[in-house]
Design a protein around this motif. Structure first.
Motif, PDB file in Angstrom:
ATOM      1  N   TRP A   1      33.866  94.854  41.714  1.00  0.00           N
ATOM      2  CA  TRP A   1      33.774  95.277  40.320  1.00  0.00           C
ATOM      3  C   TRP A   1      34.574  96.543  40.058  1.00  0.00           C
ATOM      4  CZ3 TRP A   1      30.563  99.711  39.197  1.00  0.00           C
ATOM      5  CH2 TRP A   1      29.790 100.152  40.264  1.00  0.00           C
ATOM      6  N   LEU A   2      34.973  96.708  38.807  1.00  0.00           N
ATOM      7  CA  LEU A   2      35.698  97.888  38.334  1.00  0.00           C
ATOM      8  C   LEU A   2      34.729  98.792  37.598  1.00  0.00           C
ATOM      9  CD1 LEU A   2      38.803  96.062  36.835  1.00  0.00           C
ATOM     10  CD2 LEU A   2      38.699  97.265  39.016  1.00  0.00           C
ATOM     11  N   GLU A   3      34.979 100.095  37.663  1.00  0.00           N
ATOM     12  CA  GLU A   3      34.127 101.031  36.920  1.00  0.00           C
ATOM     13  C   GLU A   3      34.970 102.101  36.244  1.00  0.00           C
ATOM     14  OE1 GLU A   3      31.468 103.745  38.924  1.00  0.00           O
ATOM     15  OE2 GLU A   3      32.890 104.045  40.555  1.00  0.00           O
ATOM     16  N   ALA A   4      34.433 102.653  35.168  1.00  0.00           N
ATOM     17  CA  ALA A   4      35.026 103.783  34.473  1.00  0.00           C
ATOM     18  C   ALA A   4      33.882 104.596  33.891  1.00  0.00           C
ATOM     19  CB  ALA A   4      35.961 103.311  33.367  1.00  0.00           C
ATOM     20  N   GLY A   5      34.073 105.912  33.812  1.00  0.00           N
ATOM     21  CA  GLY A   5      33.005 106.738  33.270  1.00  0.00           C
ATOM     22  C   GLY A   5      33.393 108.189  33.160  1.00  0.00           C
TER      23      GLY A   5
ATOM     24  N   THR B   1      33.266  97.385  45.961  1.00  0.00           N
ATOM     25  CA  THR B   1      32.844  96.094  46.494  1.00  0.00           C
ATOM     26  C   THR B   1      31.434  96.252  47.039  1.00  0.00           C
ATOM     27  OG1 THR B   1      35.104  95.487  47.072  1.00  0.00           O
ATOM     28  CG2 THR B   1      33.339  94.263  48.146  1.00  0.00           C
ATOM     29  N   ASP B   2      30.496  95.513  46.469  1.00  0.00           N
ATOM     30  CA  ASP B   2      29.100  95.531  46.910  1.00  0.00           C
ATOM     31  C   ASP B   2      28.838  94.313  47.791  1.00  0.00           C
ATOM     32  OD1 ASP B   2      29.017  97.549  45.032  1.00  0.00           O
ATOM     33  OD2 ASP B   2      27.350  96.714  43.902  1.00  0.00           O
ATOM     34  N   ILE B   3      27.887  94.475  48.710  1.00  0.00           N
ATOM     35  CA  ILE B   3      27.371  93.361  49.495  1.00  0.00           C
ATOM     36  C   ILE B   3      25.852  93.450  49.415  1.00  0.00           C
ATOM     37  CG2 ILE B   3      27.174  92.299  51.769  1.00  0.00           C
ATOM     38  CD1 ILE B   3      29.907  93.494  52.435  1.00  0.00           C
ATOM     39  N   TRP B   4      25.213  92.368  48.945  1.00  0.00           N
ATOM     40  CA  TRP B   4      23.762  92.348  48.767  1.00  0.00           C
ATOM     41  C   TRP B   4      23.143  91.175  49.521  1.00  0.00           C
ATOM     42  CZ3 TRP B   4      22.165  96.701  46.941  1.00  0.00           C
ATOM     43  CH2 TRP B   4      22.956  97.410  46.034  1.00  0.00           C
ATOM     44  N   ASN B   5      22.088  91.452  50.266  1.00  0.00           N
ATOM     45  CA  ASN B   5      21.224  90.426  50.866  1.00  0.00           C
ATOM     46  C   ASN B   5      20.087  90.223  49.871  1.00  0.00           C
ATOM     47  OD1 ASN B   5      21.987  90.003  53.846  1.00  0.00           O
ATOM     48  ND2 ASN B   5      22.078  92.217  53.579  1.00  0.00           N
ATOM     49  N   LEU B   6      19.987  89.042  49.287  1.00  0.00           N
ATOM     50  CA  LEU B   6      18.949  88.799  48.276  1.00  0.00           C
ATOM     51  C   LEU B   6      18.130  87.566  48.627  1.00  0.00           C
ATOM     52  CD1 LEU B   6      21.003  89.348  44.980  1.00  0.00           C
ATOM     53  CD2 LEU B   6      19.404  90.943  46.051  1.00  0.00           C
ATOM     54  N   TRP B   7      16.838  87.651  48.354  1.00  0.00           N
ATOM     55  CA  TRP B   7      15.937  86.517  48.465  1.00  0.00           C
ATOM     56  C   TRP B   7      15.475  86.192  47.051  1.00  0.00           C
ATOM     57  CZ3 TRP B   7      16.628  90.230  52.029  1.00  0.00           C
ATOM     58  CH2 TRP B   7      16.873  89.809  53.343  1.00  0.00           C
ATOM     59  N   ILE B   8      15.866  85.040  46.546  1.00  0.00           N
ATOM     60  CA  ILE B   8      15.612  84.643  45.164  1.00  0.00           C
ATOM     61  C   ILE B   8      14.522  83.570  45.138  1.00  0.00           C
ATOM     62  CG2 ILE B   8      16.605  83.662  43.057  1.00  0.00           C
ATOM     63  CD1 ILE B   8      17.783  86.401  43.760  1.00  0.00           C
ATOM     64  N   ASP B   9      13.427  83.866  44.449  1.00  0.00           N
ATOM     65  CA  ASP B   9      12.377  82.875  44.187  1.00  0.00           C
ATOM     66  C   ASP B   9      12.744  82.170  42.886  1.00  0.00           C
ATOM     67  OD1 ASP B   9      10.866  83.710  46.412  1.00  0.00           O
ATOM     68  OD2 ASP B   9       9.965  85.326  45.234  1.00  0.00           O
ATOM     69  N   TRP B  10      12.849  80.844  42.936  1.00  0.00           N
ATOM     70  CA  TRP B  10      13.265  80.100  41.757  1.00  0.00           C
ATOM     71  C   TRP B  10      12.252  79.010  41.415  1.00  0.00           C
ATOM     72  CZ3 TRP B  10      13.755  74.976  42.812  1.00  0.00           C
ATOM     73  CH2 TRP B  10      14.014  74.617  44.145  1.00  0.00           C
ATOM     74  N   ARG B  11      12.255  78.651  40.129  1.00  0.00           N
ATOM     75  CA  ARG B  11      11.432  77.529  39.630  1.00  0.00           C
ATOM     76  C   ARG B  11      12.303  76.724  38.678  1.00  0.00           C
ATOM     77  NH1 ARG B  11       5.559  79.168  37.739  1.00  0.00           N
ATOM     78  NH2 ARG B  11       6.444  78.010  36.033  1.00  0.00           N
TER      79      ARG B  11
ATOM     80  N   GLY C   1      21.306  96.279  50.194  1.00  0.00           N
ATOM     81  CA  GLY C   1      22.736  96.186  50.450  1.00  0.00           C
ATOM     82  C   GLY C   1      23.408  97.516  50.214  1.00  0.00           C
ATOM     83  N   GLY C   2      24.680  97.442  49.971  1.00  0.00           N
ATOM     84  CA  GLY C   2      25.447  98.659  49.763  1.00  0.00           C
ATOM     85  C   GLY C   2      26.819  98.373  49.225  1.00  0.00           C
ATOM     86  N   SER C   3      27.584  99.442  49.090  1.00  0.00           N
ATOM     87  CA  SER C   3      28.901  99.329  48.515  1.00  0.00           C
ATOM     88  C   SER C   3      29.858 100.318  49.111  1.00  0.00           C
ATOM     89  CB  SER C   3      28.850  99.555  47.087  1.00  0.00           C
ATOM     90  OG  SER C   3      28.593  99.903  46.117  1.00  0.00           O
ATOM     91  N   PHE C   4      31.114  99.992  48.939  1.00  0.00           N
ATOM     92  CA  PHE C   4      32.224 100.862  49.313  1.00  0.00           C
ATOM     93  C   PHE C   4      33.169 100.851  48.125  1.00  0.00           C
ATOM     94  CE2 PHE C   4      35.284 102.895  51.948  1.00  0.00           C
ATOM     95  CZ  PHE C   4      36.514 102.394  51.559  1.00  0.00           C
ATOM     96  N   GLY C   5      33.652 102.034  47.734  1.00  0.00           N
ATOM     97  CA  GLY C   5      34.543 102.089  46.585  1.00  0.00           C
ATOM     98  C   GLY C   5      35.555 103.206  46.668  1.00  0.00           C
ATOM     99  N   TYR C   6      36.493 103.164  45.752  1.00  0.00           N
ATOM    100  CA  TYR C   6      37.542 104.174  45.635  1.00  0.00           C
ATOM    101  C   TYR C   6      37.589 104.627  44.185  1.00  0.00           C
ATOM    102  CZ  TYR C   6      42.181 106.273  45.498  1.00  0.00           C
ATOM    103  OH  TYR C   6      43.220 107.148  45.324  1.00  0.00           O
ATOM    104  N   ARG C   7      37.668 105.937  43.976  1.00  0.00           N
ATOM    105  CA  ARG C   7      37.711 106.497  42.622  1.00  0.00           C
ATOM    106  C   ARG C   7      38.889 107.431  42.445  1.00  0.00           C
ATOM    107  NH1 ARG C   7      31.415 108.406  41.600  1.00  0.00           N
ATOM    108  NH2 ARG C   7      30.678 106.399  40.776  1.00  0.00           N
ATOM    109  N   LYS C   8      39.469 107.404  41.238  1.00  0.00           N
ATOM    110  CA  LYS C   8      40.448 108.397  40.809  1.00  0.00           C
ATOM    111  C   LYS C   8      39.749 109.293  39.790  1.00  0.00           C
ATOM    112  CE  LYS C   8      44.403 108.629  41.420  1.00  0.00           C
ATOM    113  NZ  LYS C   8      45.131 109.522  42.335  1.00  0.00           N
ATOM    114  N   HIS C   9      40.052 110.592  39.837  1.00  0.00           N
ATOM    115  CA  HIS C   9      39.415 111.586  38.976  1.00  0.00           C
ATOM    116  C   HIS C   9      40.467 112.228  38.071  1.00  0.00           C
ATOM    117  CE1 HIS C   9      35.719 111.637  41.529  1.00  0.00           C
ATOM    118  NE2 HIS C   9      36.586 111.181  42.403  1.00  0.00           N
ATOM    119  N   PHE C  10      40.135 112.345  36.778  1.00  0.00           N
ATOM    120  CA  PHE C  10      41.041 112.926  35.790  1.00  0.00           C
ATOM    121  C   PHE C  10      40.292 114.027  35.041  1.00  0.00           C
ATOM    122  CE2 PHE C  10      41.948 108.419  36.385  1.00  0.00           C
ATOM    123  CZ  PHE C  10      43.287 108.450  36.759  1.00  0.00           C
TER     124      PHE C  10
END
Length: 189
Positions: free
Chosen positions: A139-143, A108-118, A86-95
């Motif tokens: 999701w929000l990020e800071a760093g 905002t991420d979009i993931w194609n996932l195949w989940i094996d479950w039991r 998958g992938g993501s698109f985001g916006y960042r502010k820099h200080f």
């Protein structure tokens, strides 16, 4: 990973044209990079392109894989593990701070996932299967990013968001809030 849909081909083409767009305007630039994002149930390695709109803001594009082992985190099944792309698109502010920058952003991420479950693994008749999910993950990020030299930087970010299974083909699998930490490296073109 099953196949690369046409949409991702166009996203990749767009990422490849960003460096040429950045060179046409001397006030803008595009950085390329790698990141490894870890969360309690998995890991997300990506290739990234960060296109600066100005010195204070940028757009972030990521393509990668999402590899998960949900252990006992799922309320739906006893065991869940899988992978996808998958992938993501985001916006960042820099200080600017010291020799680097603090960043704050929304992705905002979009993931194609195949989940094996039991399920019922300790029962006489356990059940199992594979479920395809299309996950939308805002999701929000800071760093903080430290400039290593004039053309490269390294950073660490923390994120908090929500996994939302918007398409489920098969039995239900987990979706929940998610926290992560990411190590990132970028270099300027």
């Amino acid at each position: 990973m099953r196949h690369l849909p046409t949409t991702w081909f166009f996203v990749l083409c767009f990422l490849c044209t960003l460096p040429f767009y950045a060179q046409s305007d001397p006030g803008k630039r595009t950085d390329l990079g790698l990141s490894v994002q870890a969360y309690p149930a998995g890991i997300i390695p990506t290739i990234n392109a960060e296109h600066y709109l100005s010195e204070e803001s940028s757009l972030l594009f990521r393509l990668g894989a999402n590899i998960t082992d949900r252990q006992d985190f799922s309320d739906e099944n006893d065991e869940e593990e899988g992978a996808g792309f998958g992938g993501s698109f985001g916006y960042r502010k820099h200080f600017p701070v010291g020799k680097g920058k603090i960043i704050a952003g929304f992705n905002t991420d979009i993931w194609n996932l195949w989940i094996d479950w039991r399920d019922g693994v300790n029962m006489p008749n356990p059940s199992s299967g594979t479920t395809y999910i299309l996950v939308l993950q805002p999701w929000l990020e800071a760093g903080y990013f430290l400039d290593l030299n004039a053309s490269s930087r390294i950073g660490i970010t923390a994120g908090f968001g929500r996994e939302i299974n918007v398409v489920t083909n098969g039995d239900d699998v987990a979706q929940d809030f998610i926290a992560s930490i990411s190590l990132q490296y970028y270099f300027s073109l």
